[in-house]
Scaffold this motif. Structure first.
Motif, short mmCIF file in Angstrom:
data_model
loop_
_atom_site.label_atom_id
_atom_site.label_comp_id
_atom_site.label_asym_id
_atom_site.label_seq_id
_atom_site.Cartn_x
_atom_site.Cartn_y
_atom_site.Cartn_z
N UNK A 183 1.94 -1.28 0.45
CA UNK A 183 -0.32 -0.13 0.11
C UNK A 183 0.53 1.41 0.29
N UNK A 184 1.89 1.35 0.71
CA UNK A 184 2.85 2.39 0.94
C UNK A 184 3.54 2.59 -0.67
N UNK A 185 3.60 1.52 -1.55
CA UNK A 185 3.83 2.30 -3.10
C UNK A 185 2.67 2.75 -3.66
N UNK A 186 2.22 1.75 -3.30
CA UNK A 186 0.45 2.30 -4.14
C UNK A 186 0.06 4.56 -4.22
N UNK A 187 0.54 4.26 -2.50
CA UNK A 187 0.40 5.49 -2.59
C UNK A 187 0.82 6.60 -2.48
N UNK A 188 2.26 6.32 -2.49
CA UNK A 188 3.45 7.29 -2.56
C UNK A 188 3.17 7.43 -4.50
#
Length: 778
Positions: free
Chosen positions: A230-235
């Protein structure tokens, strides 16, 4: 038992003289130089190399860049325990590279030590503006030279500043200092933060982006060995897929393949058990004694503080040291051959032992419920970067669930490298990532984020397009399908602030303002009249004529109205706690046998102390201080006598003084987040569930507090249990008195309720559909 061999790990060395200003003796690693170079190209860079491979140095290299040398840096360490360590590391880097900078720890203790006579918000903003203002209190040299500094703080202080949680006289100044004074921000152990906390950082990233800070050269570096997807997706949503860079072992350029490697992690033999760690140690404690006799330094890590303290009692003859929450900072710095630790050490803790030629930790024993947690704990052992001896194998005993053990059986006796092992852990169903509940971001992050936007609107013209652009950007990221408008959210917070202000009034002033009283009374009556199937709205003008007859001058309904408004306020306040909205009462603890910590006087969670130790309650602070010495104020004063042979569990009791039937109780209290007041405590033994008497002083500690929580009706209990499986959130038992017959419910308290209820939304909708689909018999 499963045995898996992990090979040693090496990282590539960077070509010499890659960074001209670097003067330290230690050679740089390739990923450290990659991080420096990526920060020249992108506004945000995330380094995802393994634990123990020098990510802190990678982030520190930015201090050498010409654009940063005369500007301030902020490092956000996830806990206070790591602030001192980061300050020491930053100072060593500054000294080695002969930089004209200072280091500055910023936490509650720093602010408190400066002075207790000034508002903490004022101290904080003056401290950031010019640390020399408090040179004597901080022990800074009296050279009258204002140098750029590296400040190290915790995320709580950063959050309080970013979300305008300081006093009204200081909010604006503190906010501006954190937003504008730091040209470079490093956020360490980024995987540590749950999705609410992650959304708080996303708001900050987007604020800098929308307001042009990145275009002006401001930079952010994230450090995390185990980021979730999720970190990658939101960044990507904030910056675009090409607008930020990740520096990881899986995306190294092919041109680096010829670079020479250097060892960073020694080989490790893992013995994986499906036993209970504590019970295993009771029969195998001689293993730890043998390690100590052979000068093999060991650490035992468990997620349970109670378990660590019981292990401490088992191994006391080995003189182990504990690194736990109740321990004071100076005690955590001590090093002994046997160390017992809670998750305090999962987030970047270095065990030191300078001068030792091989790794500082030779042997590891740990339990783990989550895959990223296990990766972090394994990373504590066998760290050999910069050591003379790098090939001496380490050994670990790892305790996991029966289900996770079954998943790992197929790799028994195999030899794996670190990347292969990480890939396996990432795929295991029963060793999931710790923070998977993403519903908070979709449902509540926009609501929470609007509060600082509202405060910003009060500081700038209402028609400032930047405010609306920032709101729209955050809505696109958090809740693109949301129908909420700026106007509706502004109304929500206006009501919240009016209620807060009303509660702060004196008794006479509360009831003198008939307009406010009518508004609050109408809200209470609307809540009482509403059901799951029908929302009732009673307007203030409808109740003005009955205020004297039913409310004002009548103590019972007046107290009920105050309790209702408190319960409404506490729900909104729960959004504005970076960690947990309801911590429980604090106990002052006299611990002469040092069963909880190395201190005979300490302050800790009352419930933990009562559940894990036999205690004596003191009738007063005065009586307590006769044994323990001078102390701070606390909710309860107690003495720890001995460990309980069986830990206790706590349940909440709802006395149901309104004598509601179960259907009405479910309508009013269940399947929604509420603030609830008047709860009592009861206790039982784990395993047998036998009821245990609980002292009145403890039983009533929560009675006067409004607690934010989610209670699910009995038909939804199993759905809640499924949601909580594989999460760090624990459910509580709530017993409700229906005319002398107690029915048992399940609930989640505090900020955790906001994480859980979005995950139950589909269940509630499906239940409603099944109810509506039932045939009608006429």
């Amino acid at each position: 038992m499963i045995t898996i061999q992990l090979t040693g790990h090496k990282e590539k060395l960077a070509p010499p003289n890659t960074i001209p200003n670097y003067r330290a003796a230690a050679p740089l690693l390739y990923h450290q130089v990659r991080t420096y170079q990526a920060l020249e190209q992108a506004p945000l860079v995330m380094n995802t190399y393994a634990t123990g491979t020098g990510k802190t140095t990678a982030a520190s290299l930015r201090l050498l860049h010409p654009d940063q040398q005369k500007r301030n840096t902020l490092i956000i360490a996830p806990t206070n325990a790591l602030i001192e360590q980061h300050c020491a590391d930053a100072q060593a880097f500054i000294d080695d590279n002969q930089l004209a900078m200072r280091t500055l720890p910023i936490n509650a203790a720093t602010i408190r030590d400066i002075t207790s006579e000034t508002r903490r918000g004022e101290i904080l903003q003056r401290l950031i503006a010019n640390p020399l203002t408090f040179a004597e209190a901080l022990g800074l040299p009296n050279d009258a030279e204002k140098l750029p500094f590296v400040a190290v703080t915790n995320p709580d202080i950063f959050y309080l500043a970013l979300y305008f949680r300081y006093g009204p006289l200081d909010q604006r100044n503190v906010w501006e200092k954190f937003i504008r004074q730091f040209h470079y921000i490093v956020i360490d152990e980024f995987h540590y933060y749950d999705n609410k906390q992650f959304s708080n950082f996303l708001f900050f990233f987007n604020l800098w982006k929308e307001w042009g800070y990145f275009e002006a050269g401001y930079k952010i570096c994230l450090l995390s060995a185990t980021p979730r997807d999720a970190v990658y997706r939101y960044l990507n949503q904030v910056f675009g897929a090409d607008g930020w860079q990740r520096v990881g072992p899986d995306n190294e350029p092919e041109s680096s393949s010829a670079l020479p490697p250097t060892p960073t992690l020694a080989p490790l033999t893992m013995h994986i058990h499906n036993d209970n760690l504590e019970e295993w140690l009771q029969t195998q404690s001689q293993i730890v004694a043998d390690w100590q006799a052979n000068a093999l330094d060991s650490v035992i890590i468990s997620s349970s503080l109670g378990k660590i303290n019981r292990i401490h009692a088992t191994l006391r003859q080995l003189n182990p040291i504990r690194i736990t929450g109740p321990e004071p900072p100076e005690h955590r710095r001590l090093v002994r051959p046997v160390i017992l630790a809670t998750p305090t050490v999962d987030i970047g803790y270095n065990f030191g032992r300078p001068g030792k030629q091989r790794q500082s930790i030779d042997r590891l024993i740990c339990d783990a419920k989550f895959g990223d947690e296990l990766t972090q704990r394994i990373g504590r052992a066998g760290r050999v970067l910069g050591r003379e001896q790098t090939d001496i194998p380490g050994e670990a005993h790892i305790f996991i669930s029966e289900d996770a053990f079954g998943e790992l059986k197929q790799w028994d006796t195999q030899t794996l490298n670190r990347a292969e092992w990480a890939s396996i852990i990432h795929q295991l169903e029963h060793l999931p990532a710790k923070h998977q509940l993403e519903g908070y971001i979709r449902q509540y992050a926009l609501l929470e984020t609007f509060y600082p936007l509202l405060k910003l609107q009060q500081l700038t013209p209402k028609d400032d397009p930047d405010q609306e652009a920032l709101f729209n950007a955050m809505r696109d990221i958090f809740a693109p399908n949301s129908q909420r408008t700026i106007g509706s959210l502004r109304h929500f917070y206006r009501v919240y602030e009016e209620r807060e202000q009303w509660l702060r009034l004196s008794e006479s002033a509360k009831w003198a303002d008939r307009g406010a009283v009518a508004k609050h009374f109408a809200a209470q009556l609307s809540w009482l009249a509403s059901t799951k199937d029908r929302q009732q709205e009673i307007k203030p003008e409808q109740v003005r004529g009955i205020l004297d007859q039913r409310l004002i001058g009548h103590s019972t309904p007046q107290n009920a109205l105050i309790d209702f408004i408190e319960s409404q306020v506490v729900m909104t306040k729960a959004l504005f706690n970076f960690r947990e909205a309801w911590q429980g009462p604090k106990a002052a603890i006299y611990d002469p046998n040092q069963l909880l910590s190395s201190q005979t006087l300490t302050y800790f969670d009352l419930f933990h102390a009562f559940c894990h130790f036999d205690v004596t309650i003191y009738p007063s602070k005065t009586k307590f201080e006769q044994d323990a010495g001078s102390s701070e104020s606390a909710d309860v004063y107690l003495r720890i006598n001995q460990l309980r042979p069986t830990p206790l569990g706590l349940a909440f009791e709802h006395p149901n003084t309104d004598q509601l039937d179960q259907t009405t109780f479910d309508d009013r209290y269940c399947n929604t987040i509420i603030g609830i007041k008047g709860l009592l405590l009861s206790a039982y033994e784990y395993g047998s569930r036998a009821t245990v008497p609980i002292p009145t002083e403890i039983r009533n500690t929560v009675k006067s507090n409004a607690i934010p929580c989610l209670i699910v009706d009995q038909a939804s209990t199993n759905a809640l249990i499924r949601v909580l499986q594989g999460s760090p959130i624990y459910r509580q038992v709530l017993k409700v008195d229906f005319g002398g017959l107690f029915e048992e419910y399940t609930m989640v308290t505090g900020t955790a309720a906001f994480h859980v209820i979005p995950e139950l939304k589909r269940h509630f909708l499906m239940r409603q559909k099944r109810v509506n689909d039932q045939p009608i018999f006429l």
